[in-house]
Design a protein around this motif. Structure first.
Motif, PDB file in Angstrom:
ATOM      1  N   THR A   1      67.100 -12.375  27.281  1.00  0.00           N
ATOM      2  CA  THR A   1      68.167 -11.580  27.346  1.00  0.00           C
ATOM      3  C   THR A   1      68.328 -10.443  26.028  1.00  0.00           C
ATOM      4  O   THR A   1      69.075  -9.425  26.220  1.00  0.00           O
ATOM      5  N   GLY A   2      67.769 -10.818  25.229  1.00  0.00           N
ATOM      6  CA  GLY A   2      67.996 -10.269  23.854  1.00  0.00           C
ATOM      7  C   GLY A   2      69.164 -10.563  23.112  1.00  0.00           C
ATOM      8  O   GLY A   2      69.375  -9.900  21.980  1.00  0.00           O
ATOM      9  N   SER A   3      69.857 -11.213  23.627  1.00  0.00           N
ATOM     10  CA  SER A   3      71.336 -11.556  22.843  1.00  0.00           C
ATOM     11  C   SER A   3      71.100 -12.546  21.759  1.00  0.00           C
ATOM     12  O   SER A   3      70.137 -13.472  21.841  1.00  0.00           O
ATOM     13  N   GLY A   4      71.858 -12.479  20.791  1.00  0.00           N
ATOM     14  CA  GLY A   4      71.850 -13.465  19.756  1.00  0.00           C
ATOM     15  C   GLY A   4      72.201 -14.873  20.236  1.00  0.00           C
ATOM     16  O   GLY A   4      73.057 -15.029  21.177  1.00  0.00           O
ATOM     17  N   LEU A   5      71.431 -15.900  19.979  1.00  0.00           N
ATOM     18  CA  LEU A   5      71.569 -17.202  20.450  1.00  0.00           C
ATOM     19  C   LEU A   5      72.036 -18.111  19.356  1.00  0.00           C
ATOM     20  O   LEU A   5      72.645 -18.967  19.804  1.00  0.00           O
ATOM     21  N   CYS A   6      71.408 -18.240  18.430  1.00  0.00           N
ATOM     22  CA  CYS A   6      71.506 -19.440  17.397  1.00  0.00           C
ATOM     23  C   CYS A   6      71.359 -18.988  16.078  1.00  0.00           C
ATOM     24  O   CYS A   6      70.369 -18.476  15.589  1.00  0.00           O
ATOM     25  N   ILE A   7      72.324 -19.582  15.019  1.00  0.00           N
ATOM     26  CA  ILE A   7      72.212 -19.063  13.629  1.00  0.00           C
ATOM     27  C   ILE A   7      71.357 -20.291  13.031  1.00  0.00           C
ATOM     28  O   ILE A   7      71.594 -21.496  13.472  1.00  0.00           O
ATOM     29  N   ILE A   8      70.085 -19.903  12.295  1.00  0.00           N
ATOM     30  CA  ILE A   8      69.514 -21.035  11.676  1.00  0.00           C
ATOM     31  C   ILE A   8      69.461 -20.809  10.079  1.00  0.00           C
ATOM     32  O   ILE A   8      70.219 -20.294   9.563  1.00  0.00           O
ATOM     33  N   ASP A   9      68.710 -21.610   9.518  1.00  0.00           N
ATOM     34  CA  ASP A   9      68.598 -21.920   7.926  1.00  0.00           C
ATOM     35  C   ASP A   9      69.680 -21.930   7.476  1.00  0.00           C
ATOM     36  O   ASP A   9      70.301 -21.188   6.732  1.00  0.00           O
ATOM     37  N   LEU A  10      70.128 -23.248   7.592  1.00  0.00           N
ATOM     38  CA  LEU A  10      71.570 -23.635   7.288  1.00  0.00           C
ATOM     39  C   LEU A  10      71.694 -24.165   5.712  1.00  0.00           C
ATOM     40  O   LEU A  10      72.659 -24.719   5.399  1.00  0.00           O
ATOM     41  N   ASP A  11      70.785 -24.019   5.147  1.00  0.00           N
ATOM     42  CA  ASP A  11      70.631 -24.753   3.764  1.00  0.00           C
ATOM     43  C   ASP A  11      71.859 -24.293   2.932  1.00  0.00           C
ATOM     44  O   ASP A  11      72.410 -25.160   2.040  1.00  0.00           O
ATOM     45  N   THR A  12      72.282 -22.948   2.971  1.00  0.00           N
ATOM     46  CA  THR A  12      73.214 -22.485   2.103  1.00  0.00           C
ATOM     47  C   THR A  12      74.483 -22.404   2.526  1.00  0.00           C
ATOM     48  O   THR A  12      75.519 -21.654   2.167  1.00  0.00           O
ATOM     49  N   ILE A  13      74.901 -23.291   3.572  1.00  0.00           N
ATOM     50  CA  ILE A  13      76.215 -23.635   4.298  1.00  0.00           C
ATOM     51  C   ILE A  13      77.178 -23.891   3.075  1.00  0.00           C
ATOM     52  O   ILE A  13      76.791 -25.122   2.490  1.00  0.00           O
ATOM     53  N   MET A  14      78.171 -23.246   2.828  1.00  0.00           N
ATOM     54  CA  MET A  14      79.036 -23.590   1.746  1.00  0.00           C
ATOM     55  C   MET A  14      80.606 -22.887   1.824  1.00  0.00           C
ATOM     56  O   MET A  14      80.502 -22.240   2.643  1.00  0.00           O
ATOM     57  N   PRO A  15      81.471 -23.355   1.056  1.00  0.00           N
ATOM     58  CA  PRO A  15      82.505 -22.435   1.219  1.00  0.00           C
ATOM     59  C   PRO A  15      82.438 -21.288   0.166  1.00  0.00           C
ATOM     60  O   PRO A  15      81.830 -21.055  -0.588  1.00  0.00           O
ATOM     61  N   GLY A  16      82.835 -20.068   0.984  1.00  0.00           N
ATOM     62  CA  GLY A  16      82.639 -18.939   0.320  1.00  0.00           C
ATOM     63  C   GLY A  16      83.696 -17.993   0.970  1.00  0.00           C
ATOM     64  O   GLY A  16      84.714 -18.266   1.547  1.00  0.00           O
ATOM     65  N   ILE A  17      83.514 -16.648   0.859  1.00  0.00           N
ATOM     66  CA  ILE A  17      84.483 -15.652   1.491  1.00  0.00           C
ATOM     67  C   ILE A  17      83.478 -14.674   2.475  1.00  0.00           C
ATOM     68  O   ILE A  17      82.347 -14.555   2.516  1.00  0.00           O
ATOM     69  N   ALA A  18      84.164 -14.438   3.439  1.00  0.00           N
ATOM     70  CA  ALA A  18      83.602 -13.616   4.600  1.00  0.00           C
ATOM     71  C   ALA A  18      82.837 -12.172   4.034  1.00  0.00           C
ATOM     72  O   ALA A  18      81.820 -12.034   4.465  1.00  0.00           O
ATOM     73  N   ALA A  19      83.225 -11.630   3.100  1.00  0.00           N
ATOM     74  CA  ALA A  19      82.753 -10.310   2.547  1.00  0.00           C
ATOM     75  C   ALA A  19      81.246 -10.489   2.088  1.00  0.00           C
ATOM     76  O   ALA A  19      80.421  -9.731   2.390  1.00  0.00           O
ATOM     77  N   ASN A  20      81.074 -11.791   1.487  1.00  0.00           N
ATOM     78  CA  ASN A  20      79.690 -12.073   1.011  1.00  0.00           C
ATOM     79  C   ASN A  20      78.516 -12.376   2.251  1.00  0.00           C
ATOM     80  O   ASN A  20      77.595 -11.863   2.295  1.00  0.00           O
ATOM     81  N   ASP A  21      79.018 -12.854   3.271  1.00  0.00           N
ATOM     82  CA  ASP A  21      78.286 -12.937   4.622  1.00  0.00           C
ATOM     83  C   ASP A  21      77.944 -11.679   5.191  1.00  0.00           C
ATOM     84  O   ASP A  21      76.751 -11.382   5.531  1.00  0.00           O
ATOM     85  N   PHE A  22      78.985 -11.207   5.263  1.00  0.00           N
ATOM     86  CA  PHE A  22      78.889  -9.529   5.708  1.00  0.00           C
ATOM     87  C   PHE A  22      78.009  -8.753   4.910  1.00  0.00           C
ATOM     88  O   PHE A  22      77.194  -8.105   5.571  1.00  0.00           O
ATOM     89  N   GLY A  23      78.138  -8.713   3.816  1.00  0.00           N
ATOM     90  CA  GLY A  23      77.403  -8.006   2.771  1.00  0.00           C
ATOM     91  C   GLY A  23      76.105  -8.311   2.937  1.00  0.00           C
ATOM     92  O   GLY A  23      75.154  -7.202   2.685  1.00  0.00           O
ATOM     93  N   ASP A  24      75.665  -9.478   2.956  1.00  0.00           N
ATOM     94  CA  ASP A  24      74.204  -9.861   2.999  1.00  0.00           C
ATOM     95  C   ASP A  24      73.557  -9.459   4.187  1.00  0.00           C
ATOM     96  O   ASP A  24      72.593  -8.954   4.027  1.00  0.00           O
ATOM     97  N   SER A  25      74.231  -9.350   5.453  1.00  0.00           N
ATOM     98  CA  SER A  25      73.811  -8.865   6.492  1.00  0.00           C
ATOM     99  C   SER A  25      73.381  -7.351   6.333  1.00  0.00           C
ATOM    100  O   SER A  25      72.426  -6.763   6.730  1.00  0.00           O
ATOM    101  N   ILE A  26      74.305  -6.516   5.709  1.00  0.00           N
ATOM    102  CA  ILE A  26      74.334  -5.252   5.376  1.00  0.00           C
ATOM    103  C   ILE A  26      72.934  -4.793   4.491  1.00  0.00           C
ATOM    104  O   ILE A  26      72.119  -4.018   4.890  1.00  0.00           O
ATOM    105  N   ARG A  27      72.876  -5.494   3.559  1.00  0.00           N
ATOM    106  CA  ARG A  27      71.945  -4.961   2.682  1.00  0.00           C
ATOM    107  C   ARG A  27      70.510  -5.312   3.143  1.00  0.00           C
ATOM    108  O   ARG A  27      69.631  -4.582   2.580  1.00  0.00           O
ATOM    109  N   PHE A  28      70.508  -6.326   4.012  1.00  0.00           N
ATOM    110  CA  PHE A  28      69.166  -6.735   4.523  1.00  0.00           C
ATOM    111  C   PHE A  28      68.689  -5.622   5.884  1.00  0.00           C
ATOM    112  O   PHE A  28      67.952  -5.239   5.933  1.00  0.00           O
ATOM    113  N   GLY A  29      69.883  -5.711   6.771  1.00  0.00           N
ATOM    114  CA  GLY A  29      69.536  -5.064   8.211  1.00  0.00           C
ATOM    115  C   GLY A  29      69.975  -3.599   8.245  1.00  0.00           C
ATOM    116  O   GLY A  29      69.285  -3.030   8.917  1.00  0.00           O
ATOM    117  N   ALA A  30      70.606  -3.100   7.302  1.00  0.00           N
ATOM    118  CA  ALA A  30      70.952  -1.500   7.250  1.00  0.00           C
ATOM    119  C   ALA A  30      69.830  -0.698   6.480  1.00  0.00           C
ATOM    120  O   ALA A  30      70.334   0.278   6.019  1.00  0.00           O
TER     121      ALA A  30
END
Length: 544
Positions: A405-434
């Motif tokens: 289907t091409g849809s996102g299925l599963c989040i992997i590489d969970l080593d760094t699961i920790m408490p944090g803020i949403a902006a950090n996860d959002f920003g890391d995606s942008i710096r890599f994918g955009a």
């Protein structure tokens, strides 16, 4: 029942005849080169001539070589050559008994064991679970073959002998540590082969292939050695992972999804531990392999970036009720940009590899942005930004996509699961994918921040996260993109100054090249920052 022709009328042959009669065979006769008697109807070499009269035959010789030789002859001739099992024997339904083998009085064959053709399990012997008895072998009277053992073809286990677990050569295993890990998780006896898997920077990863029948093998598991230079306390890492993935399974079930495909499932060792520690003190962990999925190293089509945004936004929402404060901070201050800046300054002052002279423009770029580093940390410390369960490494290649289907299925590489803020996860995606180029592109003319991909990601992320995000969190997202990109560049540059101890490198300047790409993106984000903020302000919040 059918008539049975037995080759070999000696003592073992007579035992087999008694067993066959008790099993209901109507007529049981022998071929033997020396024995005489009313039930001996010819010599062994007459087996081909007798095939017209008898369809079922076995070779009942005590000698391993002879038993195997004549069993193969009977099979070649086209006889049905059954396994002969005494009624008093105990055989697991999952055990596999091949042609012409014998399991005699009160013998036991346990779960998932395999008895090869023409093998003999003699009276009172025990073959424990997950063991393999090779073709033509003989497990003697009252002997014990313990679990996960392999008895080689045509070998003899002496009466009363106890055989302890043995190991077999597994293709692709090039170290004792990897072999130990496979056996610790219980894969050693059946594993077909292993091979390196994925393109991660941090952990050593293997796909574990298991047999599925008809000579085919498929990947069933992912086995990883955790880098303790990065993750100092693997027990805490695995506590976080087990807690979050087990929570996700329940959420996915409530949503009507498939928890076996939409989240990773981690496997404990045979001794019940969350990871295995090898003789070098290195930890290994294991998860399920998710079939019919793909992973992308770069955005190949805009739809992929949208799907990644939706996946990470959905991940945030699914874990909205998880107690983030209960998670271990496995890498202290991982996204504390202020402390990352301080670590960079320390590495610069020490300059242990004498590399500062090779990267003065990059050093100055970081120093000029000291004040930016505290924008998000100050808001988190003041409580303006709430604590979330964050992934902390939200690159495109940490999502599995459904291959159909091409849809996102599963989040992997969970080593760094920790408490944090949403902006950090959002920003890391942008710096890599955009970015228009790979993370280690040498030609900076190819490296640009794509504002259209940014807008697409904002759309998908906010649609999936819904109204979970507060207004302050929404407003923080553009800063997340800038600061995560700056922070990542600082980390690459710090590691370069320190001698490349954290990230895997392919050549001496690899980390410096990576830093340069990040700083190019930061500069372009700064130039378009007002537009980045406007896009977030104008984006609609999805309702799920």
């Amino acid at each position: 029942m059918d008539k049975l022709l037995i080759l070999g009328a000696g003592g073992f042959g007579q035992m087999v005849k008694e067993t066959a009669v008790s099993l209901g065979y109507g007529e049981v006769v022998f071929l033997d080169d020396a024995a005489k008697g009313a039930d001996v109807i010819g010599k062994c070499c007459d087996y081909a001539e007798k095939h017209g009269e008898f369809q079922v035959a076995v070779a009942a010789f005590g000698n391993n070589n002879t038993r195997l030789y004549w069993t193969d002859k009977l099979l070649e001739e086209g006889y049905q050559v059954p396994a002969i099992i005494h009624p008093s024997a105990v055989i697991s339904p999952s055990a596999v008994l091949e042609s012409g083998c014998f399991v005699m009085q009160r013998a036991v064959v346990n779960t998932h064991s395999r008895i090869g053709r023409a093998a003999l399990i003699n009276s009172g012997a025990v073959v424990d679970h997950d063991s393999v008895i090779g073709y033509g072998a003989h497990v003697g009277l009252g002997s014990i073959v313990k679990s996960n053992c392999t008895i080689q073809p045509q070998k003899r286990v002496e009466p009363g002998e106890v055989i302890f677990s043995t190991r077999r050569k597994i293709e692709g295993v090039d170290s004792r540590a990897l072999e130990d890990a496979l056996y610790a998780f219980g894969f050693g006896p059946q594993c077909s082969y292993v091979k390196p898997f994925g393109e991660g920077h941090i952990n050593e990863t293997y796909a574990v292939y298991m047999p599925v029948g008809e000579g085919k093998d498929e990947p069933f598991y992912i086995l990883q050695r955790i880098n303790i230079n990065v993750f100092k306390d693997p027990g805490q890492v695995m506590d976080n992972i087990f807690g979050v993935t087990e929570f996700l399974r329940n959420v996915i079930r409530r949503e009507g999804g498939d928890p076996d495909r939409e989240t990773l499932s981690f496997i404990k060792t045979k001794s019940g531990e969350s990871y295995f520690e090898d003789d070098q003190g290195q930890p290994w962990r294991c998860s399920n392999f998710i079939p019919n999925s793909v992973c992308y190293q770069m955005v190949e089509r805009p739809e992929q970036f949208y799907q990644s945004a939706f996946s990470f936004g959905h991940f945030l929402k699914q874990l909205g009720e998880y107690p983030a404060a209960s998670l271990h901070e496995t890498i202290p201050h991982f996204h504390d940009t202020v402390k990352r800046f301080a670590a960079f300054r320390t590495a610069l002052e020490r300059d242990v590899k004498n590399r500062a002279r090779t990267c003065r423009p990059e050093i100055n770029f970081v120093l000029e942005r000291k004040e930016d580093c505290g924008v998000l940390t100050s808001k988190m410390e003041s409580g303006q930004l709430p604590l979330r369960v964050t992934h902390n490494d939200t690159k495109l290649n940490n999502i599995l996509f459904d291959a159909e289907t091409g849809s996102g299925l599963c989040i992997i590489d969970l080593d760094t699961i920790m408490p944090g803020i949403a902006a950090n996860d959002f920003g890391d995606s942008i710096r890599f994918g955009a970015s228009t180029a790979e993370e280690d592109e040498r030609d900076l003319d190819k490296v640009h921040f794509d504002i259209h991909l940014y807008e697409l990601y904002v759309k998908g992320y906010l649609e999936a996260a819904g109204d979970v995000l507060t207004q302050a969190e929404r407003d923080s997202l553009p800063w997340g993109a800038r600061l995560m990109t700056l922070e990542c560049g600082m980390r690459f540059l710090t590691d370069y100054l320190q001698g490349d101890g954290y990230f895997k490198t392919a050549y001496p300047e690899h980390n410096l090249v990576r830093a340069r790409t990040q700083f190019k993106l930061v500069k372009e984000m700064e130039e378009q920052f007002e537009e980045m903020c406007r896009i977030v302000q104008n984006s609609r919040i999805g309702k799920q």
